[in-house]
Design a protein around this motif. Structure first.
Motif, PDB file in Angstrom:
ATOM      1  N   ARG A 279     -11.635  20.863  26.429  1.00 17.63           N
ATOM      2  CA  ARG A 279     -11.240  21.849  25.889  1.00 17.63           C
ATOM      3  C   ARG A 279     -11.997  23.382  26.077  1.00 17.63           C
ATOM      4  O   ARG A 279     -11.210  24.522  25.903  1.00 17.63           O
ATOM      5  N   GLN A 280     -12.967  23.367  26.483  1.00 13.59           N
ATOM      6  CA  GLN A 280     -13.712  24.533  27.139  1.00 13.59           C
ATOM      7  C   GLN A 280     -13.142  25.104  28.102  1.00 13.59           C
ATOM      8  O   GLN A 280     -12.673  26.433  27.952  1.00 13.59           O
ATOM      9  N   MET A 281     -12.699  24.221  29.092  1.00 11.33           N
ATOM     10  CA  MET A 281     -11.620  24.896  30.280  1.00 11.33           C
ATOM     11  C   MET A 281     -10.162  25.498  29.725  1.00 11.33           C
ATOM     12  O   MET A 281      -9.869  26.551  29.919  1.00 11.33           O
ATOM     13  N   HIS A 282      -9.810  24.954  28.510  1.00  9.56           N
ATOM     14  CA  HIS A 282      -8.332  25.220  28.128  1.00  9.56           C
ATOM     15  C   HIS A 282      -8.775  26.881  27.182  1.00  9.56           C
ATOM     16  O   HIS A 282      -7.882  27.616  27.589  1.00  9.56           O
ATOM     17  N   TYR A 283      -9.800  26.730  26.857  1.00  9.91           N
ATOM     18  CA  TYR A 283     -10.149  28.111  26.141  1.00  9.91           C
ATOM     19  C   TYR A 283     -10.549  29.201  26.966  1.00  9.91           C
ATOM     20  O   TYR A 283     -10.277  30.311  26.919  1.00  9.91           O
ATOM     21  N   PHE A 284     -11.297  28.785  28.020  1.00  8.71           N
ATOM     22  CA  PHE A 284     -11.521  29.785  29.217  1.00  8.71           C
ATOM     23  C   PHE A 284     -10.270  30.165  29.785  1.00  8.71           C
ATOM     24  O   PHE A 284     -10.179  31.440  30.130  1.00  8.71           O
TER      25      PHE A 284
END
Length: 302
Positions: free
Chosen positions: A7-12
């Protein structure tokens, strides 16, 4: 252990694309506070600043720039795993990232989106409008599943499916005596007033190919980023421009603008759907091409 989440990588990735927290949140389908908190947690886990925030502007740090291609590869690999796991299930469901060139998007998408929603209600379509070279690069880097553009596409890693032919007309000022008796021969001296889109747009190259026997002197003085802008310039008497048939319906509402045909055989472009040769979603791309191909006549007649 750092323990970054997908999820964090998607948001990044969303924030790196948009450089705007609000637009990134919209792209990711979450609230802005949720995205901001996950980016902050990511920075804490990595023990480095990824984005410089200054008022409404956002800038990637050197650490973020170095990290971006790795995260893009990880997300692309995850999407491939998800696609492989989906084989054998209902086609055209879940996230599908579709690119489209600007001279097709406003005329095809309204009908295509409605048709796809009716046939595939579980499909989550993400759209990217860009010039052909950008879309080819995005396909190669696995940021897109497929894109709609005009042939030819000279790229060995692509599969293309022709969708429909789109004839070219000429948009001229309504009272221009040089076009009082159409059709227009492609060697007409009046085409020296041809105005073109900026470099990078395939319609620019197509216009030069159609009118190859004349030198468009106006192109040195004018360059537009959209067909709509060019048509407004034509309506104000600044020159003439090539217009695809799918755009002639909407253009008919512009005051002081006239659409005239070329002599037979009329020039045309062929619109296609393209995707990576090794794309695990090949079957879905073929199905998508079939749906859009069926819309060709309706789009051209609109």
């Amino acid at each position: 252990m750092i323990g970054l989440t997908v999820r964090q990588m998607h948001y990044f990735d969303a924030l790196a694309q948009t450089l705007h927290f609000g637009r990134a949140a919209k792209l990711a389908g979450v609230s802005q506070p949720a995205l901001s908190s996950q980016i902050a947690e990511m920075e804490q886990r990595l023990n480095c600043r990824l984005f410089e925030r200054g008022g409404k502007s956002v800038r990637m740090t050197d650490d973020a720039i170095a990290l971006l291609p790795r995260i893009e590869r990880i997300l692309a690999d995850i999407r491939d795993v998800e696609t492989t796991a989906r084989r054998g299930r209902t086609a055209m469901e879940g996230r599908f990232r579709l690119g489209i060139i600007p001279t097709v998007a406003p005329y095809l998408l309204p009908r295509a989106l409605a048709e796809l929603k009716q046939h595939f209600p579980a499909l989550l379509l993400e759209l990217r409008e860009a010039v052909t070279a950008t879309l080819v690069n995005d396909i190669a880097s696995r940021k897109l599943d497929a894109f709609i553009a005009a042939l030819p596409l000279d790229h060995p890693g692509l599969i293309t499916e022709a969708l429909f032919s789109d004839r070219f007309f000429l948009a001229v000022p309504a009272g221009d005596p040089a076009f009082a008796s159409p059709p227009v021969p492609p060697e007409s001296p009046a085409l020296e007033r041809l105005m073109l889109l900026e470099e990078g747009h395939c319609l620019r190259e197509q216009a030069l190919a159609v009118c190859g026997n004349v030198r468009p002197v106006a192109m040195a003085s004018y360059g537009a980023t959209s067909l709509t802008t060019l048509l407004q310039m034509v309506a104000h008497g600044l020159g003439v421009t090539l217009i695809p048939e799918m755009a002639t319906g909407p253009a008919g509402t512009i005051p002081d603008l006239k659409i005239v045909p070329f002599q037979e055989p009329m020039p045309q472009r062929v619109i296609c759907l393209a995707w990576r040769r090794n794309n695990a979603r090949h079957g879905e791309c073929v199905e998508l091409a079939k749906i859009i191909r069926g819309l060709g006549t309706a789009v051209l007649a609109a």
